[in-house]
Design a protein around this motif. Structure first.
Motif, PDB file in Angstrom:
ATOM      1  N   VAL A 142       0.832  -1.209   0.000  1.00 40.18           N
ATOM      2  CA  VAL A 142       0.000   0.000   0.000  1.00 40.18           C
ATOM      3  C   VAL A 142       0.863   1.255   0.000  1.00 40.18           C
ATOM      4  CG1 VAL A 142      -1.794   1.263   1.250  1.00 40.18           C
ATOM      5  CG2 VAL A 142      -1.864  -1.236   1.162  1.00 40.18           C
TER       6      VAL A 142
ATOM      7  N   GLY B   9      -6.547  -0.095   5.403  1.00 39.55           N
ATOM      8  CA  GLY B   9      -6.991  -0.474   4.064  1.00 39.55           C
ATOM      9  C   GLY B   9      -8.364   0.083   3.734  1.00 39.55           C
TER      10      GLY B   9
ATOM     11  N   ALA C 253      -9.022   2.775   0.776  1.00 29.90           N
ATOM     12  CA  ALA C 253      -9.891   2.370  -0.331  1.00 29.90           C
ATOM     13  C   ALA C 253     -11.056   3.329  -0.528  1.00 29.90           C
ATOM     14  CB  ALA C 253     -10.411   0.953  -0.078  1.00 29.90           C
TER      15      ALA C 253
ATOM     16  N   TYR D 100      -6.153   1.414  -7.250  1.00 39.04           N
ATOM     17  CA  TYR D 100      -5.600   1.576  -5.900  1.00 39.04           C
ATOM     18  C   TYR D 100      -6.577   1.131  -4.803  1.00 39.04           C
ATOM     19  CZ  TYR D 100      -3.645   4.014  -1.821  1.00 39.04           C
ATOM     20  OH  TYR D 100      -3.160   4.329  -0.573  1.00 39.04           O
ATOM     21  N   PRO D 101      -7.876   1.445  -4.875  1.00 36.44           N
ATOM     22  CA  PRO D 101      -8.782   1.003  -3.801  1.00 36.44           C
ATOM     23  C   PRO D 101      -8.788  -0.513  -3.611  1.00 36.44           C
ATOM     24  CG  PRO D 101      -9.835   2.704  -5.113  1.00 36.44           C
ATOM     25  CD  PRO D 101      -8.582   2.330  -5.833  1.00 36.44           C
ATOM     26  N   VAL D 102      -8.707  -1.274  -4.698  1.00 30.34           N
ATOM     27  CA  VAL D 102      -8.690  -2.737  -4.580  1.00 30.34           C
ATOM     28  C   VAL D 102      -7.425  -3.190  -3.864  1.00 30.34           C
ATOM     29  CG1 VAL D 102      -8.562  -4.899  -5.885  1.00 30.34           C
ATOM     30  CG2 VAL D 102     -10.147  -3.088  -6.596  1.00 30.34           C
TER      31      VAL D 102
ATOM     32  N   ALA E 176      -5.664  -1.454  -1.661  1.00 27.66           N
ATOM     33  CA  ALA E 176      -5.745  -1.075  -0.252  1.00 27.66           C
ATOM     34  C   ALA E 176      -6.676  -1.997   0.529  1.00 27.66           C
ATOM     35  CB  ALA E 176      -6.214   0.378  -0.136  1.00 27.66           C
ATOM     36  N   LEU E 177      -7.853  -2.268  -0.029  1.00 24.26           N
ATOM     37  CA  LEU E 177      -8.809  -3.126   0.671  1.00 24.26           C
ATOM     38  C   LEU E 177      -8.293  -4.559   0.758  1.00 24.26           C
ATOM     39  CD1 LEU E 177     -11.553  -3.471   1.988  1.00 24.26           C
ATOM     40  CD2 LEU E 177     -12.546  -3.832  -0.275  1.00 24.26           C
TER      41      LEU E 177
END
Length: 411
Positions: free
Chosen positions: A248, A308, A312, A384-386, A388-389
């Protein structure tokens, strides 16, 4: 047999020297983190490969962890740590040369060598615990870690001024932070080579055995199994938290750059992240010593999940929320590193401690390499959100092993 107790003044002096070296090395470590991915993106013209610098210097840190631990096991912490930082300085000089020549091949090789500084920065925490009493080891580790904060916060915020210096010297602006990294690592090597006397690991061995440790004690099978299980547990906590943190962290500056944020903004976010990685260390060390490493290890997984989720869900134009996410990411990593280090230091016999610690740090470096390599590809393919999560959910993998060990301990 037991030896004479170590003079507390000696431990305090060793911690002071380690603190100075960590302040310097923290600046070198954070400077490279801030612009490494951006430099690769600029030279390669590809976001998908922007995670490669992080992967390379964490791969280099794996090799360096082996070398530093072997030197430390044979000759003591002083030569091992000094050699590691000197190698990191050489790698920084190589990155500067690669940027000046616009040579991606040289850049990759230099980043690999630069990773020695990262490995040495982590290995220094063990030196702080060598002479500490069992009930104060986590606090000794945290003292060394928190010293990295000053340099770690200063380094990213000098990205713009060092970029100006690089431009004045006719170098690419993104090479500027590596000027700082090279000087900082070289200074840390000199401080340790000149001032880390007596050597903490050699003195700990002499104190514990009334003479140098030359043979290994082989515990009975049940004891050996317990040692192995505890070492594996501590390693798992640190490996998982390292993988999530590196993945991340690596892509956050790229994510910000792609949405119009400048180097100063990403430098601020990384500075807060590095501060959260190291600044809470005294509190974390006290929590580990008082409440036990298993509870703090569980807090690491939950904190990384929170990081995360925030990363996200944060809008791309919100520097404040990205800073919060990266601060939580750093705090979760801190919980994992201090608790995992305490588990391993308490479990490993003194005669084999340096080699065990080195092997664990290799696993940590490999996990960081994996996170760095995967992060760019995940962002390129899914966003990026995927990333991070997914990292936050992966951090929960530490909880079952910690719960099982806690149950066994109660029984």
């Amino acid at each position: 047999m037991a030896g004479t107790a170590v003079d507390p003044a000696v431990q305090r002096r060793i911690l002071r020297v380690l603190v100075v070296s960590q302040v310097l090395s923290g600046a070198g470590l954070a400077a490279g983190i801030t612009v490494g991915a951006l430099l690769a993106q600029e030279m390669l013209g590809s976001t998908g490969l922007a995670g490669l610098p992080s992967a390379l210097f964490t791969a280099g840190s794996a090799v360096a962890a082996i070398a530093v631990s072997r030197i430390s096991a044979a000759r003591g912490r002083r030569p091992g740590l000094a050699a590691g930082y000197a190698t990191g300085a050489v790698g920084s000089a190589g990155v500067i040369a690669a940027a000046a020549l616009d040579s991606p091949v040289l850049l990759f090789a230099a980043l690999f060598v630069y990773g020695a500084g990262t490995a040495t920065n982590l290995q220094a925490r063990y030196a702080g615990a060598d002479l500490a009493a069992p009930g104060h080891r986590a606090r000794a580790v945290s003292t060394v870690l928190v010293a990295t904060t000053l340099g770690g916060v200063l380094g990213p915020n000098l990205a713009a001024p060092t970029g100006d210096l690089a431009a004045a010297l006719g170098l690419p602006r993104l090479a500027g932070p590596f000027l700082l990294a090279g000087a900082a690592y070289a200074a840390a090597a000199l401080v340790l080579a000149a001032r880390l006397r007596p050597d903490p690991l050699l003195l700990a061995r002499a104190t514990a055995t009334d003479g140098p440790a030359t043979t290994e004690d082989v515990p009975a099978d049940p004891a050996a199994a317990r040692i192995r299980n505890r070492v594996l547990l501590g390693a798992q906590v640190m490996v998982v938290t390292q993988l999530v943190m590196v993945a991340v962290m690596t892509m956050t500056p790229v994510h910000m750059h792609d949405h119009g944020h400048g180097t100063a903004a990403s430098g601020l976010v990384i500075a807060l992240h590095v501060a959260a990685m190291y600044l809470p260390s005294p509190l974390t060390g006290r929590l580990v010593d008082r409440r036990g490493p298993l509870l703090v290890g569980a807090a690491a997984g939950l904190t990384l999940l929170a990081a995360g989720l925030v990363a996200a869900l944060a809008p791309a134009d919100s520097v404040a929320l990205l800073a919060l996410a990266l601060a939580l990411l750093g705090l979760g990593w801190n919980f994992g590193l201090v608790s995992g280090t305490a588990i391993i230091t308490d479990a490993a016999p003194l005669a084999t401690r340096a080699r065990t610690q080195g092997a664990v740090d290799v696993a940590i470096a490999v996990s960081g390499t994996t996170g760095g390599l995967a992060s760019g590809a995940v962002v390129d393919l899914a966003g990026y959100p995927v990333l991070a999560l997914g990292g936050g959910l992966l951090a929960l993998a530490v909880l079952p092993a910690l719960a099982t060990t806690a149950t066994r301990t109660r029984r």
